[in-house]
Design an enzyme around this catalytic site. Structure first.
Site, PDB file in Angstrom:
ATOM      1  N   GLY A  53       0.846  -1.204   0.000  1.00  0.00           N
ATOM      2  CA  GLY A  53       0.000   0.000   0.000  1.00  0.00           C
ATOM      3  C   GLY A  53       0.874   1.245   0.000  1.00  0.00           C
ATOM      4  O   GLY A  53       1.829   1.334   0.771  1.00  0.00           O
TER       5      GLY A  53
ATOM      6  N   ARG B 265       1.241  -5.196  -4.943  1.00  0.00           N
ATOM      7  CA  ARG B 265       1.382  -6.323  -4.014  1.00  0.00           C
ATOM      8  C   ARG B 265       1.597  -7.528  -4.929  1.00  0.00           C
ATOM      9  O   ARG B 265       0.665  -7.986  -5.579  1.00  0.00           O
ATOM     10  CB  ARG B 265       0.119  -6.498  -3.175  1.00  0.00           C
ATOM     11  CG  ARG B 265      -0.243  -5.274  -2.329  1.00  0.00           C
ATOM     12  CD  ARG B 265      -1.367  -5.625  -1.360  1.00  0.00           C
ATOM     13  NE  ARG B 265      -2.053  -4.461  -0.828  1.00  0.00           N
ATOM     14  CZ  ARG B 265      -1.674  -3.769   0.247  1.00  0.00           C
ATOM     15  NH1 ARG B 265      -0.595  -4.122   0.896  1.00  0.00           N
ATOM     16  NH2 ARG B 265      -2.372  -2.740   0.666  1.00  0.00           N
TER      17      ARG B 265
ATOM     18  N   ASP C 129       5.115  -4.480   6.191  1.00  0.00           N
ATOM     19  CA  ASP C 129       5.598  -5.790   6.655  1.00  0.00           C
ATOM     20  C   ASP C 129       5.619  -6.857   5.558  1.00  0.00           C
ATOM     21  O   ASP C 129       6.555  -7.654   5.479  1.00  0.00           O
ATOM     22  CB  ASP C 129       4.828  -6.269   7.893  1.00  0.00           C
ATOM     23  CG  ASP C 129       3.333  -6.297   7.676  1.00  0.00           C
ATOM     24  OD1 ASP C 129       2.865  -5.804   6.638  1.00  0.00           O
ATOM     25  OD2 ASP C 129       2.627  -6.814   8.560  1.00  0.00           O
TER      26      ASP C 129
ATOM     27  N   THR D  36       4.273   3.011   5.266  1.00  0.00           N
ATOM     28  CA  THR D  36       2.878   2.574   5.427  1.00  0.00           C
ATOM     29  C   THR D  36       2.174   3.560   6.342  1.00  0.00           C
ATOM     30  O   THR D  36       2.787   4.073   7.279  1.00  0.00           O
ATOM     31  CB  THR D  36       2.776   1.141   6.016  1.00  0.00           C
ATOM     32  OG1 THR D  36       1.430   0.922   6.474  1.00  0.00           O
ATOM     33  CG2 THR D  36       3.695   0.930   7.203  1.00  0.00           C
TER      34      THR D  36
ATOM     35  N   ASP E  68      -0.129   2.772   8.348  1.00  0.00           N
ATOM     36  CA  ASP E  68      -0.692   2.068   9.513  1.00  0.00           C
ATOM     37  C   ASP E  68       0.122   2.196  10.802  1.00  0.00           C
ATOM     38  O   ASP E  68      -0.385   1.925  11.887  1.00  0.00           O
ATOM     39  CB  ASP E  68      -0.855   0.576   9.194  1.00  0.00           C
ATOM     40  CG  ASP E  68      -1.978   0.317   8.205  1.00  0.00           C
ATOM     41  OD1 ASP E  68      -2.660   1.283   7.828  1.00  0.00           O
ATOM     42  OD2 ASP E  68      -2.156  -0.848   7.801  1.00  0.00           O
TER      43      ASP E  68
ATOM     44  N   ASP F  75       2.390   0.251  11.875  1.00  0.00           N
ATOM     45  CA  ASP F  75       2.320  -1.046  12.548  1.00  0.00           C
ATOM     46  C   ASP F  75       3.620  -1.840  12.494  1.00  0.00           C
ATOM     47  O   ASP F  75       3.596  -3.062  12.442  1.00  0.00           O
ATOM     48  CB  ASP F  75       1.169  -1.874  11.948  1.00  0.00           C
ATOM     49  CG  ASP F  75       1.336  -2.094  10.446  1.00  0.00           C
ATOM     50  OD1 ASP F  75       2.205  -1.445   9.840  1.00  0.00           O
ATOM     51  OD2 ASP F  75       0.600  -2.915   9.889  1.00  0.00           O
TER      52      ASP F  75
ATOM     53  N   ARG G  51      -5.716  -2.119   9.231  1.00  0.00           N
ATOM     54  CA  ARG G  51      -6.187  -3.497   9.123  1.00  0.00           C
ATOM     55  C   ARG G  51      -5.974  -4.253  10.426  1.00  0.00           C
ATOM     56  O   ARG G  51      -6.830  -4.971  10.889  1.00  0.00           O
ATOM     57  CB  ARG G  51      -5.389  -4.166   8.000  1.00  0.00           C
ATOM     58  CG  ARG G  51      -6.084  -5.255   7.320  1.00  0.00           C
ATOM     59  CD  ARG G  51      -5.311  -5.769   6.135  1.00  0.00           C
ATOM     60  NE  ARG G  51      -3.986  -5.173   5.959  1.00  0.00           N
ATOM     61  CZ  ARG G  51      -3.368  -5.091   4.799  1.00  0.00           C
ATOM     62  NH1 ARG G  51      -3.952  -5.530   3.719  1.00  0.00           N
ATOM     63  NH2 ARG G  51      -2.154  -4.578   4.711  1.00  0.00           N
TER      64      ARG G  51
HETATM   65  O1  F6P Z   1      -1.501  -1.367   4.804  1.00  0.00           O
HETATM   66  C1  F6P Z   1      -2.032  -0.138   4.546  1.00  0.00           C
HETATM   67  C2  F6P Z   1      -3.489  -0.204   4.256  1.00  0.00           C
HETATM   68  O2  F6P Z   1      -3.862   1.097   3.913  1.00  0.00           O
HETATM   69  C3  F6P Z   1      -4.394  -0.775   5.339  1.00  0.00           C
HETATM   70  O3  F6P Z   1      -4.697   0.132   6.364  1.00  0.00           O
HETATM   71  C4  F6P Z   1      -5.598  -1.183   4.546  1.00  0.00           C
HETATM   72  O4  F6P Z   1      -6.301  -2.185   5.217  1.00  0.00           O
HETATM   73  C5  F6P Z   1      -4.992  -1.695   3.283  1.00  0.00           C
HETATM   74  O5  F6P Z   1      -3.769  -1.018   3.129  1.00  0.00           O
HETATM   75  C6  F6P Z   1      -5.836  -1.535   2.052  1.00  0.00           C
HETATM   76  O6  F6P Z   1      -5.190  -2.131   0.983  1.00  0.00           O
HETATM   77  P1  F6P Z   1      -5.641  -2.032  -0.529  1.00  0.00           P
HETATM   78  O7  F6P Z   1      -5.236  -0.688  -1.036  1.00  0.00           O
HETATM   79  O8  F6P Z   1      -4.919  -3.124  -1.216  1.00  0.00           O
HETATM   80  O9  F6P Z   1      -7.122  -2.183  -0.546  1.00  0.00           O
END
Ligand code: F6P
Length: 326
Positions: free
Chosen positions: A13, A74, A105, A128, A130, A132, A174
């Protein structure tokens, strides 16, 4: 081995500040008179040989831009040995001696496996929203994201007050409640629901009842994406509505707008420092590390600990939030 060329990629992300870190990596390479290669679309681009040399001027005008100039992905293919082998062939073909991975991560896990399999030095920059990752008090993009969330909820509050409504606002995270907890304090949320601390539906109802009794006519509850009080924020709001049939309840999911926008001053400075240290660490023979910030100082943490350890939420903020809701 003397490092002559470093590759840089953004993965997972995206987050505000990725461009800033990328710029710093490219320019630190130039400063040290070594080459820098930009890999497009994360590990996917390494497999597909989407690699271009970057020079000082290639990264002009991006310090203030959200998203990532290198694009992000990803990569499913990178999870397989055959995918990683293809990626390694391109590492050799492009004379890449080391890689800076800007991501979260999942990206670090992929990078670590790659390093072990093919002996290619990797340093990670935690990009990120998050927050985290263990080994840094702030991930790159987190500060911008909490400010974005704060501004968005301030606007929701205006309309919540005008209509005497209760709003459940879902924010990203998440597995972690950092965004919810910090933005929740900043906007004066009645309650903050995060995966790390179970408030539970009954306690939430008690809190909302008390707030009604105190004469509050509108309320904001901030809910982290990973919170499990309801199966979803919509189901949670339905359950609350059953207990408060007269209260008009709305749900607002902020979604991906939280990941965009121009990086804050904090994230620009952080991304620049992290980019410089990432390159300098590789040149000094350090690898399998994540660059982080602890007590205002840039520190290196083994990638394995960054992934396996947990970034604990600040429980003091939960206490502070409760006091504010008197
Ligand atoms: O890891 C970052 C994040 O923004 C999370 O908070 C969220 O759940 C996820 O990515 C969303 O991912 P995507 O853009 O693949 O829907």
């Amino acid at each position: 081995m003397k490092i002559k060329k470093i590759a840089v990629l953004t993965s997972g992300g995206d987050s505000p500040g990725m461009n800033t870190a990328l710029r710093a990596v490219v320019r630190t390479c130039a400063y040290n008179k070594i080459k820098c290669a930009g890999v497009y679309r994360g590990f996917e681009g390494l497999i597909n040989n989407e690699i271009k040399e970057l020079e000082t001027r290639s990264v002009r005008g991006i310090i203030n831009r959200g998203g990532t100039m290198l694009y992000s992905a990803r990569s499913e293919a990178f999870r397989s040995k055959s995918g990683r082998k293809k990626a390694y062939e391109n590492v050799i073909k492009n004379n890449i001696d080391a890689i800076v991975v800007i991501g979260g991560d999942g990206s670090f896990t992929g990078g670590m496996i790659f390093e072990k399999e093919f002996n290619i030095p990797i340093v990670g920059i935690p990009g990120t929203i998050d927050n985290d990752l263990y080994g840094t008090s702030h991930t790159l993009g987190y500060d911008t994201a909490i400010n974005t969330v704060m501004e968005a909820i301030d606007k929701i509050r205006d309309t919540a007050i005008s209509h005497d409504r209760l709003f459940f606002v879902e924010v990203m995270g998440r597995d972690a409640g950092h965004i919810a907890l910090n933005s929740g304090i900043a906007i004066g949320a009645q309650d903050i629901l995060i995966p790390e601390s179970e408030v539970g539906l009954d306690d939430l109802i008690v809190s909302l009842r008390r707030s009604k009794k105190l004469g509050k006519t509108s309320n904001i509850v901030v809910v982290a994406e990973g919170d499990k009080t309801g199966k979803s924020v919509f189901e949670l709001s339905k359950k609350v509505k059953e207990r408060f049939p007269d209260y008009e309840i709305k749900v607002s999911v902020l979604g991906h707008m939280q990941r965009g926008g121009s990086p804050s001053c904090f994230d620009r400075v952080l991304g620049t420092k992290m980019g410089v240290i990432a390159v300098e660490s590789l040149l000094a023979g350090k690898s399998s590390k994540m660059v982080g910030i602890i007590n205002g100082k840039i520190e290196l943490t083994p990638l394995m600990s960054a992934i396996k350890g947990t970034s604990k939420i600040n429980t003091e903020l939960i206490r502070v939030s409760k006091i504010m809701n008197i």
